[in-house]
Design an enzyme around this catalytic site. Structure first.
Site, mmCIF file in Angstrom:
data_model
loop_
_atom_site.group_PDB
_atom_site.id
_atom_site.type_symbol
_atom_site.label_atom_id
_atom_site.label_comp_id
_atom_site.label_asym_id
_atom_site.label_seq_id
_atom_site.Cartn_x
_atom_site.Cartn_y
_atom_site.Cartn_z
ATOM 1 C CB CYS A 128 -0.974 -0.005 1.165
ATOM 2 S SG CYS A 128 -0.238 -0.196 2.796
ATOM 3 C CG ASP A 374 -7.945 2.952 1.064
ATOM 4 O OD1 ASP A 374 -6.849 2.393 0.985
ATOM 5 O OD2 ASP A 374 -8.779 2.697 1.952
ATOM 6 C CG HIS A 376 -5.543 -0.538 2.008
ATOM 7 N ND1 HIS A 376 -5.133 0.766 2.202
ATOM 8 C CD2 HIS A 376 -4.626 -1.312 2.633
ATOM 9 C CE1 HIS A 376 -4.014 0.767 2.910
ATOM 10 N NE2 HIS A 376 -3.695 -0.477 3.185
#
Length: 491
Positions: A128, A374, A376
């Site tokens: 990430c 994000d 993720h």
């Protein structure tokens, strides 16, 4: 009850989305811990099965998401990449949407070519921070290569958002006047789904319907080229494969955790090793200090066609990355106003940061909440070597926010200056923003001269090989116990 689907929403959100600090017994299952030694060796059948199990687990963990809506206040401004938006009209929402959707969104991918020296074919659970770093660099490249008013013409509508009045009515507004009310998935009338159509294309505007000024095929081709540089292929100069190789020079391997400071140096080396970017340099600050002389030496080059206003030598555009630590174990609230002022600047291209062990790419804020992209979300790999590969998965239409209090203190702040004059303006504007800190010491500083003049060995462009010296940028917390989320590299 919230519905759950693999494609219903693009983010895993909320404090309980997943455990960011796994136990020792489960670290090798979710990828946040070091990859076991067996996986690092030449893969055998057991390693392949283990890698497949980890990949399947992460695909379920990061591919299935819970629907959630992000609420935006219509009475206070939102700042995105240096621009202010007040959601008191559909035109303002549309202006925000165009800029947000145009940002390059880079997430976990699965089933890409195997990373050299490992059995991994996905970065789910461990990559990430690499993805956040990629997004910051991509934003810098968009500013460097594309027109300043460029917008992606596919024009996805915003998804899973609400615009509500969260504060009392302003005394200056007439008693009978109310602000417009927007739906949770806002679209203008021309982008509504055709009731007779069975295709989701009814939710998307065609380029002819978009309010962008003209369609330049060359600019769109360049946009696609920028995205391809971050593809999950060994030949992509800023892809995961290349970044993992660069990480090996600082002792990192595929599956390890990468901190924002280490990623900053990896991005610098990746740009320096890509011949096409002879007109762009990346500078990484040392010990929370930007040495103007070092930046000038890096940017003054006869190779560029563009000439500085002073004449003589050419000038390379520059991306400045500043690794900082904004507190001890948690964010020092005194720095919040300073971070806000930095995100208000046009020269700021975002912040690599996040929650502990959960990297996010911060691009703006509203009130006391950060706006972020994000990484993720696990998506299938896209073959960027194909001439007309799909761009849809590289742009996000679900903006997300989180409170400043949840921000991890370790982060890297990015800036971009195209010309020498821009760099001088950047130094002035950022210094003014830094002065807003309530702490005795600013987050970082600009000083005249070069790093060698202050007893530092090497410059930002030097090697990052060898052991790293650990330090904290926050002078007020030098004696505090360090967090575990990052390593700061003093060259």
């Amino acid at each position: 009850m919230n519905s759950v689907s693999p494609s219903g929403v693009q983010y895993m959100v909320g404090a309980g989305a997943h455990d960011d600090r796994p136990s020792a017994q489960s670290r090798h299952h979710n990828g946040h811990g070091p990859v076991p030694d067996a996986i690092r060796e030449e893969p055998d059948e057991v390693d392949r099965l283990k890698a497949k199990f980890i990949s399947a687990w992460n695909n379920v963990k990061y591919g299935w998401t819970v629907k959630s809506k992000t609420t935006f206040n219509k009475t206070s401004p939102l700042f995105l990449l240096g621009q202010s938006y007040l959601f008191n009209s559909e035109d303002e929402v549309e202006r925000f949407r165009q800029v947000f959707v145009s940002c390059v969104w880079l997430t976990y991918r699965r089933e890409f070519p195997q990373l050299e020296g490992s059995s991994l074919t996905t970065d789910c659970g461990w990559g990430c921070m690499l993805r956040s770093g990629q997004m910051l660099l991509a934003q810098g490249l968009l500013l460097h290569l594309l027109p300043t008013d460029w917008r992606w013409l596919e024009c996805h509508p915003l998804s899973d958002v609400d615009f509500e009045v969260l504060k009392p009515r302003s005394p200056s507004r007439p008693a009978g006047m109310s602000l417009p009310s927007f739906s949770s998935s806002w679209t203008s009338p021309i982008s509504q789904r055709d009731p007779g159509s069975g295709s989701a294309e009814g939710h998307r505007r065609t380029p002819e319907q978009c309010p962008a000024a003209g369609h330049d095929p060359q600019v769109e081709a360049l946009h696609r080229k920028v995205v391809s540089w971050f593809g999950d292929h060994p030949s992509a100069p800023f892809g995961v494969h290349q970044l993992v190789e660069l990480g090996k020079e600082s002792g990192k391997r595929a599956g390890d955790w990468y901190g924002p400071s280490v990623v900053a140096h990896m991005l610098r080396k990746a740009v320096a090793r890509t011949p096409v970017f002879h007109s762009l340099a990346v500078y990484v600050a040392q010990d929370c200090t930007v040495y103007k002389g070092d930046v000038m030496g890096l940017c003054e080059s006869p190779l560029t066609q563009e000439r500085s206003e002073s004449g003589g030598t050419g000038w390379k555009s520059v991306i400045i990355l500043v690794p900082v630590r904004l507190g001890g174990e948690s964010l020092n609230p005194s720095y919040i106003e300073c971070v806000k002022n930095i995100l208000k600047l046009n020269c700021c291209i975002g912040i690599i940061g996040g929650k502990p062990k959960h990297s996010l790419f911060f691009i703006g804020f509203q009130d006391d909440q950060l706006l972020y992209l994000d990484p993720h979300y696990c998506q299938p790999v896209v073959d960027v070597t194909q001439g007309n590969f799909s761009l849809e998965s590289f742009h996000c239409n679900s903006p997300r926010k989180m409170n400043f209090s949840r921000m991890d203190p370790s982060c890297t702040i990015g800036f971009y200056a195209q010309t020498k004059k821009d760099f001088e303006s950047l130094c002035s504007a950022v210094s003014e923003a830094l002065s807003s800190s309530k702490e005795k010491y600013p987050i970082f500083t600009f000083v005249e001269g070069m790093g060698q003049n202050y007893g530092l060995e090497g410059q930002s462009a030097g090697s990052m090989d060898g052991p790293a010296n650990i330090f904290s940028c926050n002078r007020m917390s030098r004696n505090n116990k360090r967090g575990s989320t990052d390593e700061f590299v003093l060259l």
